[in-house]
Motif scaffolding. Structure first.
Motif, mmCIF file in Angstrom:
data_model
loop_
_atom_site.group_PDB
_atom_site.id
_atom_site.type_symbol
_atom_site.label_atom_id
_atom_site.label_comp_id
_atom_site.label_asym_id
_atom_site.label_seq_id
_atom_site.Cartn_x
_atom_site.Cartn_y
_atom_site.Cartn_z
ATOM 1 N N UNK A 270 0.808 -1.214 0.000
ATOM 2 C CA UNK A 270 0.000 0.000 0.000
ATOM 3 C C UNK A 270 0.845 1.269 0.000
ATOM 4 N N UNK A 271 1.967 1.243 0.694
ATOM 5 C CA UNK A 271 2.840 2.415 0.747
ATOM 6 C C UNK A 271 3.608 2.618 -0.554
ATOM 7 N N UNK A 272 3.770 1.563 -1.341
ATOM 8 C CA UNK A 272 4.708 1.607 -2.466
ATOM 9 C C UNK A 272 4.512 2.781 -3.421
ATOM 10 N N UNK A 273 3.286 3.141 -3.866
ATOM 11 C CA UNK A 273 3.172 4.255 -4.809
ATOM 12 C C UNK A 273 3.480 5.620 -4.210
ATOM 13 N N UNK A 274 3.574 5.702 -2.874
ATOM 14 C CA UNK A 274 3.940 6.950 -2.207
ATOM 15 C C UNK A 274 5.393 6.945 -1.733
ATOM 16 N N UNK A 275 6.046 5.815 -1.817
ATOM 17 C CA UNK A 275 7.432 5.646 -1.367
ATOM 18 C C UNK A 275 8.352 6.574 -2.168
ATOM 19 N N UNK A 276 9.134 7.455 -1.508
ATOM 20 C CA UNK A 276 9.988 8.376 -2.261
ATOM 21 C C UNK A 276 11.033 7.678 -3.117
ATOM 22 N N UNK A 277 11.457 6.486 -2.708
ATOM 23 C CA UNK A 277 12.406 5.725 -3.539
ATOM 24 C C UNK A 277 11.716 5.294 -4.831
ATOM 25 N N UNK A 278 10.493 4.767 -4.704
ATOM 26 C CA UNK A 278 9.735 4.353 -5.884
ATOM 27 C C UNK A 278 9.368 5.550 -6.753
ATOM 28 N N UNK A 279 9.050 6.680 -6.115
ATOM 29 C CA UNK A 279 8.697 7.886 -6.879
ATOM 30 C C UNK A 279 9.862 8.309 -7.767
ATOM 31 N N UNK A 280 11.080 8.275 -7.244
ATOM 32 C CA UNK A 280 12.248 8.627 -8.060
ATOM 33 C C UNK A 280 12.444 7.619 -9.191
ATOM 34 N N UNK A 281 12.187 6.348 -8.923
ATOM 35 C CA UNK A 281 12.292 5.339 -9.981
ATOM 36 C C UNK A 281 11.299 5.634 -11.102
ATOM 37 N N UNK A 282 10.082 6.029 -10.731
ATOM 38 C CA UNK A 282 9.064 6.362 -11.736
ATOM 39 C C UNK A 282 9.516 7.558 -12.575
ATOM 40 N N UNK A 283 9.998 8.600 -11.912
ATOM 41 C CA UNK A 283 10.467 9.779 -12.637
ATOM 42 C C UNK A 283 11.579 9.406 -13.623
ATOM 43 N N UNK A 284 12.493 8.565 -13.182
ATOM 44 C CA UNK A 284 13.597 8.143 -14.057
ATOM 45 C C UNK A 284 13.099 7.299 -15.217
ATOM 46 N N UNK A 285 12.091 6.475 -14.967
ATOM 47 C CA UNK A 285 11.560 5.615 -16.022
ATOM 48 C C UNK A 285 10.850 6.441 -17.093
ATOM 49 N N UNK A 286 10.131 7.477 -16.667
ATOM 50 C CA UNK A 286 9.393 8.309 -17.614
ATOM 51 C C UNK A 286 10.312 9.234 -18.408
ATOM 52 N N UNK A 287 11.447 9.591 -17.831
ATOM 53 C CA UNK A 287 12.371 10.522 -18.491
ATOM 54 C C UNK A 287 13.803 10.061 -18.257
ATOM 55 N N UNK A 288 14.198 8.938 -18.877
ATOM 56 C CA UNK A 288 15.530 8.379 -18.617
ATOM 57 C C UNK A 288 16.666 9.323 -18.994
ATOM 58 N N UNK A 289 16.420 10.232 -19.920
ATOM 59 C CA UNK A 289 17.451 11.180 -20.305
ATOM 60 C C UNK A 289 17.808 12.160 -19.207
ATOM 61 N N UNK A 290 16.911 12.348 -18.233
ATOM 62 C CA UNK A 290 17.150 13.246 -17.105
ATOM 63 C C UNK A 290 17.139 12.476 -15.784
#
Length: 307
Positions: A270-290
């Motif tokens: 339940x915590x996973x989509x709010x986890x700051x570690x996971x959030x950074x992974x999502x950001x990196x996945x959506x914009x790997x160039x940055x």
């Protein structure tokens, strides 16, 4: 015992830690809670409201982020699930859209409960609405739990492949789930007339391991070689079990196990989509160039990071 020991240490660390920010937010950024409890609080205080930053239907994607992002919840709703990630994505310059799909008798309080085929049709219609409003050919999907699995029905059966660029699945039962053994009780439930009727209308029930619907879902990245898939899982997941059900195989797949990046991340389902570690992974996945390095901290189940 190893898991219990680690969780005990983490909780003791939380009790003795001084308060501090995980990372400073930009001045114009809605402050995300990075906590499942924060999402619950938002639902209680502003019921029916979309998460911060989501569903600005006048938003037009930029050259930096040409794809709008569609967030898909699991057995919950969009407010609870995306209270942290939605404002982060909005502040990063994305057009963000969410919907509570697959609702039943409880209305928008609880979604993703209808049969998978029906949920997939609703998601497909919503994606088309987002594409029409933004003028974008494709969207990026970020789905948690059922929201990470159901779109494979869209890809296989509803012509969704040309509409998706990035597909990020968080703690998704892509190959079915035992739900920590609870799924083994489903045959007993189905042995009664009422129970059988309930199961027939229950989307999550369709993802028992080896079920016909789970097989028909066909979570195979090879069907869409031009889509970039990213999976994010936690070894401490208690719902999408075994946790390896959330992994995919293929040259167009990046699998991320949170504890490989951060051993002190004890997030569960339940915590996973709010986890700051996971959030950074999502950001990196959506914009790997940055992409930016993933910072490690102590993340507790449900409560989030130790501040």
């Amino acid at each position: 015992m190893r898991l219990a020991t680690r969780l005990t240490i983490a909780i003791l660390s939380a009790a003795s830690a001084s308060l501090g920010a995980i990372g400073p937010a930009a001045a114009d950024e809605p402050d995300p809670s990075y906590s499942y409890f924060g999402g619950l609080a938002a639902e209680l205080t502003t019921p029916g409201q979309h998460p911060p930053g989501a569903n600005d239907w006048s938003c037009k994607p930029t050259a930096a982020h040409p794809n709008p992002v569609v967030l898909l919840h699991g057995l919950s709703n969009d407010t609870v699930t995306w209270n942290s990630l939605s404002p982060v994505l909005t502040n990063a310059g994305y057009c963000v859209f969410t919907t509570t799909y697959g609702t039943g008798a409880l209305g928008p309080v609880l979604g993703a409960i209808t049969p998978i085929a029906e949920s997939a049709r609703q998601i497909s219609d919503f994606i088309d609405r987002v594409r029409a409003a933004t003028g974008s050919e494709k969207v990026d999907l970020v789905g948690h739990s059922m929201g990470g699995a159901v779109p494979f029905y869209l890809l296989n059966h509803l012509g969704g492949i040309p509409k998706i660029d990035h597909y990020v699945a968080l703690a998704a039962p892509l190959h079915g789930s035992t739900v920590s053994g609870i799924a083994s009780l489903q045959p007993l439930l189905e042995s009664t007339a009422l129970g059988a009727q309930v199961v027939q209308q229950c989307g999550p029930c369709e993802l028992s391991p080896g079920s016909a619907v789970s097989i028909d879902l066909n979570a195979n990245p090879a069907i869409a070689p031009d889509i970039r898939f990213t999976t994010v899982v936690s070894r401490y997941d208690e719902i999408a079990t075994p946790w390896t059900t959330g992994l995919l195989e293929g040259p167009n797949v990046d699998n991320v196990v949170l504890q490989d990046l951060c051993p002190t991340d004890y997030t569960e389902h339940y915590e996973l989509p709010a986890d700051p570690v996971a959030v950074r992974v999502v950001l990196n996945a959506l914009d790997p160039g940055r992409a930016q390095p993933v910072s490690c901290t102590v993340v507790l189940p449900f409560a989030g990071p130790v501040r």
